[in-house]
Design an enzyme around this catalytic site. Structure first.
Site, PDB file in Angstrom:
ATOM      1  N   GLY A 165       4.526 -94.468 -13.427  1.00  0.00           N
ATOM      2  CA  GLY A 165       4.244 -95.865 -13.130  1.00  0.00           C
ATOM      3  C   GLY A 165       2.909 -96.450 -13.529  1.00  0.00           C
ATOM      4  O   GLY A 165       2.696 -97.641 -13.328  1.00  0.00           O
TER       5      GLY A 165
ATOM      6  N   CYS B 205       4.872-100.597 -17.834  1.00  0.00           N
ATOM      7  CA  CYS B 205       5.799 -99.922 -16.913  1.00  0.00           C
ATOM      8  C   CYS B 205       5.871-100.696 -15.606  1.00  0.00           C
ATOM      9  O   CYS B 205       4.840-101.088 -15.054  1.00  0.00           O
ATOM     10  CB  CYS B 205       5.331 -98.495 -16.656  1.00  0.00           C
ATOM     11  SG  CYS B 205       6.411 -97.559 -15.549  1.00  0.00           S
TER      12      CYS B 205
ATOM     13  N   GLY C 177       1.574 -96.982 -16.540  1.00  0.00           N
ATOM     14  CA  GLY C 177       1.500 -97.570 -17.868  1.00  0.00           C
ATOM     15  C   GLY C 177       1.404 -99.083 -17.868  1.00  0.00           C
ATOM     16  O   GLY C 177       1.841 -99.762 -16.933  1.00  0.00           O
TER      17      GLY C 177
END
Length: 345
Positions: A179, A184, A181
């Protein structure tokens, strides 16, 4: 239900504490590492930064450029055998490229065909969004049995227990991050995740205790974050957004009001699913977003900026080499990372 009260930290929650140094210049810092991997026994030498296996980043032209700096690229799962042939013949490039695959039959079949025709590729990146399933551990174990001399990267996970599980299943390198990124949305869509700095520290400790390595995957927004990943114990740092938007990454150029942009999107986004799998399946939702990035020219400037930042981090804490950085690191917790009076960088 229970709550873990211990505070967990992201890269933005800390800064390096500067220390006395005998280094005279940033140019004296050695960013090269030499690793011997647990199962494959392969000895790798280079600067341990990896381009993520995302559209626009894990691409062949980018791999060619990064390899000239002794940096790695994890290719996307969609490259054809013919496309991969173009880089196989280039000197040493197979040692700076990881072939990616998922856990479904089609993806594994494609990997087997590539390795049968081009056996010099050393790295296999088994990549799924959720590395916590029992099926994933079994898959890693089966790939290890089939390819005992290949260096296997497996992930993603964020905790010590599953890092150990994947290592014991046959992974040489565990990919860490759920999570963090830039494109993301897993944390928003599912409520699942783990602050990246703490994840790297805990997973590195678990992997190193078993003689394995980790990749800090995601969450870097600037060269200082890359250095923090290494300072926290990561053996490699994987970058997506920081390497996106360059011509070498390909993609259609969009022109708006005299400016040029390139689309960049998460691997679990609606756009990625539409492009590669014919759309989102009925049972799942998008866990990534699409953004438009200003078109950057050659990636050389970006690479030099990142490497220069990491060298500078080493000089501030007295580390003569990247290998020594984590041993010289003391983090201080902060509420604010930098002065943004004139806007964010």
């Amino acid at each position: 239900m229970r709550i873990e009260e211990e505070i967990k930290l992201d890269y933005s929650d800390v800064l390096f504490r500067p220390k006395r140094s005998t280094l005279k210049s940033r140019k004296d810092v050695d960013l090269n590492r030499t690793y011997k991997f647990k199962y494959s026994n392969f000895i790798w030498k280079g600067t341990p930064i990896i381009a993520s296996n995302m559209d626009g980043v894990g691409e062949i032209n980018l791999a060619k450029k990064l390899s000239s700096y002794k940096l790695m690229t994890a290719l996307t799962k969609q490259h054809t055998i013919k496309q991969i042939e173009a880089i196989y013949k280039l000197k040493d490039l197979p040692n700076f490229v990881a072939l990616s695959c998922g856990t479904n039959l089609d993806s594994f079949t494609r990997l087997n065909k590539i390795l049968k025709k081009y056996p010099k590729f050393q790295f296999i990146c088994i990549d799924v969004a959720n590395g916590y399933s029992e099926n994933f551990s079994h898959f890693v174990s089966n790939v290890r049995k089939k390819y005992p001399k290949k260096t296997i990267i497996a992930g993603n996970v964020v905790t010590a227990d599953m890092t150990q599980e994947l290592v014991l299943s046959g992974a040489d390198i565990v990919k860490v991050g759920i999570g963090p990124g830039s494109v993301c949305t897993t944390r928003i869509q599912t409520g699942v995740g783990y602050p990246q700095l703490s994840a790297v520290m805990e997973c590195a400790d678990a992997a190193h205790g078993l003689g394995a390595h980790i990749i800090a995957d995601g969450g870097c927004t600037c060269p200082g974050d890359v250095a923090k990943g290494f300072g926290a114990g990561a053996d490699f740092v994987m970058l997506g957004g920081m390497l996106a938007g360059h011509r070498e990454g390909g993609g259609s150029i969009i022109k708006e009001k005299g400016k040029q942009f390139i689309e960049f999107y998460g691997s679990s986004s609606e756009e990625a699913n539409e492009k590669h799998y014919g759309g989102l399946a009925d049972y799942r939702s998008s866990e990534g977003k699409k953004v438009k990035l200003p078109l950057k020219n050659s990636i050389d400037k970006t690479i030099k900026d990142i490497l220069g930042g990491v060298r500078s981090s080493c000089t501030y804490v007295g580390a003569p080499s990247l290998k020594q950085l984590s041993k010289c690191t003391t983090f201080v917790r902060v509420n604010n990372q930098y002065n943004d009076t004139f806007g964010k960088i």
